[in-house]
Design a protein around this motif. Sequence first.
Motif, PDB file in Angstrom:
ATOM      1  N   ALA A 226      91.737  55.005  33.357  1.00 50.85           N
ATOM      2  CA  ALA A 226      90.311  54.719  33.190  1.00 50.85           C
ATOM      3  C   ALA A 226      89.462  55.981  33.210  1.00 50.85           C
ATOM      4  CB  ALA A 226      89.840  53.767  34.277  1.00 50.85           C
ATOM      5  N   ASP A 227      89.971  57.058  33.820  1.00 49.79           N
ATOM      6  CA  ASP A 227      89.218  58.294  33.924  1.00 49.79           C
ATOM      7  C   ASP A 227      89.493  59.276  32.786  1.00 49.79           C
ATOM      8  OD1 ASP A 227      88.133  57.378  36.291  1.00 49.79           O
ATOM      9  OD2 ASP A 227      89.657  58.347  37.538  1.00 49.79           O
ATOM     10  N   LEU A 228      90.491  58.981  31.974  1.00 48.84           N
ATOM     11  CA  LEU A 228      90.870  59.925  30.925  1.00 48.84           C
ATOM     12  C   LEU A 228      89.723  60.259  29.961  1.00 48.84           C
ATOM     13  CD1 LEU A 228      94.489  58.709  30.056  1.00 48.84           C
ATOM     14  CD2 LEU A 228      93.835  60.810  31.254  1.00 48.84           C
ATOM     15  N   PRO A 229      88.875  59.291  29.554  1.00 52.95           N
ATOM     16  CA  PRO A 229      87.792  59.649  28.638  1.00 52.95           C
ATOM     17  C   PRO A 229      86.863  60.733  29.178  1.00 52.95           C
ATOM     18  CG  PRO A 229      88.098  57.270  28.651  1.00 52.95           C
ATOM     19  CD  PRO A 229      88.957  57.824  29.760  1.00 52.95           C
ATOM     20  N   ALA A 230      86.653  60.768  30.492  1.00 49.94           N
ATOM     21  CA  ALA A 230      85.794  61.805  31.070  1.00 49.94           C
ATOM     22  C   ALA A 230      86.438  63.181  30.936  1.00 49.94           C
ATOM     23  CB  ALA A 230      85.516  61.496  32.538  1.00 49.94           C
ATOM     24  N   TYR A 231      87.742  63.266  31.152  1.00 48.50           N
ATOM     25  CA  TYR A 231      88.445  64.540  30.999  1.00 48.50           C
ATOM     26  C   TYR A 231      88.503  64.971  29.545  1.00 48.50           C
ATOM     27  CZ  TYR A 231      89.952  64.262  35.870  1.00 48.50           C
ATOM     28  OH  TYR A 231      89.969  64.221  37.238  1.00 48.50           O
ATOM     29  N   ALA A 232      88.589  64.003  28.641  1.00 49.59           N
ATOM     30  CA  ALA A 232      88.692  64.306  27.219  1.00 49.59           C
ATOM     31  C   ALA A 232      87.437  64.969  26.673  1.00 49.59           C
ATOM     32  CB  ALA A 232      88.995  63.036  26.433  1.00 49.59           C
ATOM     33  N   LYS A 233      86.366  64.988  27.446  1.00 53.38           N
ATOM     34  CA  LYS A 233      85.142  65.647  27.007  1.00 53.38           C
ATOM     35  C   LYS A 233      85.251  67.174  27.083  1.00 53.38           C
ATOM     36  CE  LYS A 233      82.076  61.823  28.285  1.00 53.38           C
ATOM     37  NZ  LYS A 233      80.945  61.389  29.174  1.00 53.38           N
ATOM     38  N   PHE A 234      86.178  67.673  27.939  1.00 56.15           N
ATOM     39  CA  PHE A 234      86.276  69.129  28.093  1.00 56.15           C
ATOM     40  C   PHE A 234      87.707  69.653  28.072  1.00 56.15           C
ATOM     41  CE2 PHE A 234      86.146  67.238  32.344  1.00 56.15           C
ATOM     42  CZ  PHE A 234      87.232  67.820  32.972  1.00 56.15           C
ATOM     43  N   ALA A 235      88.697  68.773  28.026  1.00 53.80           N
ATOM     44  CA  ALA A 235      90.098  69.190  28.028  1.00 53.80           C
ATOM     45  C   ALA A 235      90.813  68.642  26.800  1.00 53.80           C
ATOM     46  CB  ALA A 235      90.801  68.715  29.292  1.00 53.80           C
ATOM     47  N   ASP A 236      91.552  69.514  26.125  1.00 54.45           N
ATOM     48  CA  ASP A 236      92.342  69.108  24.968  1.00 54.45           C
ATOM     49  C   ASP A 236      93.697  68.550  25.381  1.00 54.45           C
ATOM     50  OD1 ASP A 236      90.753  70.381  22.531  1.00 54.45           O
ATOM     51  OD2 ASP A 236      90.784  71.873  24.143  1.00 54.45           O
ATOM     52  N   GLN A 237      94.106  68.867  26.595  1.00 48.28           N
ATOM     53  CA  GLN A 237      95.399  68.412  27.110  1.00 48.28           C
ATOM     54  C   GLN A 237      95.241  67.866  28.523  1.00 48.28           C
ATOM     55  OE1 GLN A 237      97.985  71.843  27.009  1.00 48.28           O
ATOM     56  NE2 GLN A 237      98.278  71.741  24.793  1.00 48.28           N
ATOM     57  N   ILE A 238      96.042  66.853  28.845  1.00 45.15           N
ATOM     58  CA  ILE A 238      96.232  66.389  30.215  1.00 45.15           C
ATOM     59  C   ILE A 238      97.676  66.734  30.550  1.00 45.15           C
ATOM     60  CG2 ILE A 238      96.247  64.408  31.780  1.00 45.15           C
ATOM     61  CD1 ILE A 238      93.468  65.088  30.700  1.00 45.15           C
ATOM     62  N   ASN A 239      97.873  67.729  31.403  1.00 47.69           N
ATOM     63  CA  ASN A 239      99.210  68.266  31.639  1.00 47.69           C
ATOM     64  C   ASN A 239      99.713  67.834  33.009  1.00 47.69           C
ATOM     65  OD1 ASN A 239      98.984  69.366  29.141  1.00 47.69           O
ATOM     66  ND2 ASN A 239      98.426  71.410  29.845  1.00 47.69           N
ATOM     67  N   SER A 240     100.578  66.839  32.986  1.00 47.14           N
ATOM     68  CA  SER A 240     101.004  66.131  34.198  1.00 47.14           C
ATOM     69  C   SER A 240     102.436  66.470  34.572  1.00 47.14           C
ATOM     70  CB  SER A 240     100.913  64.612  33.968  1.00 47.14           C
ATOM     71  OG  SER A 240      99.673  64.234  33.436  1.00 47.14           O
ATOM     72  N   THR A 241     102.735  66.377  35.865  1.00 46.03           N
ATOM     73  CA  THR A 241     104.117  66.503  36.303  1.00 46.03           C
ATOM     74  C   THR A 241     104.952  65.373  35.711  1.00 46.03           C
ATOM     75  OG1 THR A 241     105.582  66.549  38.216  1.00 46.03           O
ATOM     76  CG2 THR A 241     103.568  65.283  38.451  1.00 46.03           C
ATOM     77  N   HIS A 242     106.185  65.675  35.346  1.00 47.88           N
ATOM     78  CA  HIS A 242     106.994  64.706  34.598  1.00 47.88           C
ATOM     79  C   HIS A 242     107.352  63.475  35.420  1.00 47.88           C
ATOM     80  CE1 HIS A 242     111.171  65.366  36.231  1.00 47.88           C
ATOM     81  NE2 HIS A 242     110.628  66.489  36.650  1.00 47.88           N
ATOM     82  N   THR A 243     107.322  63.584  36.743  1.00 50.33           N
ATOM     83  CA  THR A 243     107.652  62.438  37.587  1.00 50.33           C
ATOM     84  C   THR A 243     106.504  61.444  37.706  1.00 50.33           C
ATOM     85  OG1 THR A 243     107.020  63.709  39.544  1.00 50.33           O
ATOM     86  CG2 THR A 243     109.351  63.735  38.920  1.00 50.33           C
TER      87      THR A 243
END
Length: 302
Positions: A226-243
Amino acid sequence: MYVRAAAATTAALLGAGALVLPSTAAARTPADAAVATGKPAAAHKTPTVVAHRGASAYAPENTLAAIDKAARMGFRWVENDVQRTKDGELVIVHDDNLKRTTNVEEVFPDRAPWKVKDFTAAEIAELDAGSWFGEKYKGARVPTLTQYMNRVSRNHQSLVLEIKKPELYPGIEQDTLRVLRKTGWLDRNHVKNKLVIQSFGADSVKKVHELRPDVKTGFLGTPAVADLPAYAKFADQINSTHTSISADYVAAIHALKGPHGKRLEIFTWTVDEAAAAQRVAGFGVNGIITNKPDVVRGAIRG
């Protein structure tokens, strides 16, 4: 990069509650089916393999030797960590103290706790950053960001640059961009094809985006869907730990567009085993950050 709790970051950024990791029990998708076969989802290209802190399973992390090793192994993308010295020089080191990867305790025994920010660039240049890894690398040094960028250029490599612990170094975003500009890394070709700047600090990523909106940025963490759209305003990538990811989570990322109007991406870390590499490739991730790039390359090609 280490796994960190991201709830505080999201609360500060969005005024929301704690992060909720994506469910892995949702309905099967094409990416889920790909996991079962061990093949990447047809909708995605083979992930980019990024050598974490250089080829750090085979040479001392964040040294010129590590990126040279990655280059000899045939890897174009490398990742590093940037911090700032007492006198304002940017250096390539992961931990906020120098104990683990240098001989600082021997050279400066009375300077505990040996924080990067408490030493000048000249003092850090005295340290051996290779012997801890192996006698072969005795005498390797902690490179400055300028030295590092020049070597990456010489090797014809590309870079995922992490601004480490920006809360310790106010203004480090401007400092980093200044060095990148001086070393020729903010021209159109580098910005478009060869550079990502990432951080665990959402405010730091936002600052980079504000200062240089053309530069590709990544947020390190696993925000709630639900929070991803807010991050998408300034980040081109969401870089998460694989686990912490699933096929559905990757699909949720790809369903959004980042600040440059292109599909949001995910580079996942730190993946060192073949089975894990095949698993996340099946999810359709865009990149895999690894200490063992040869293992990952063999797994996803196989």
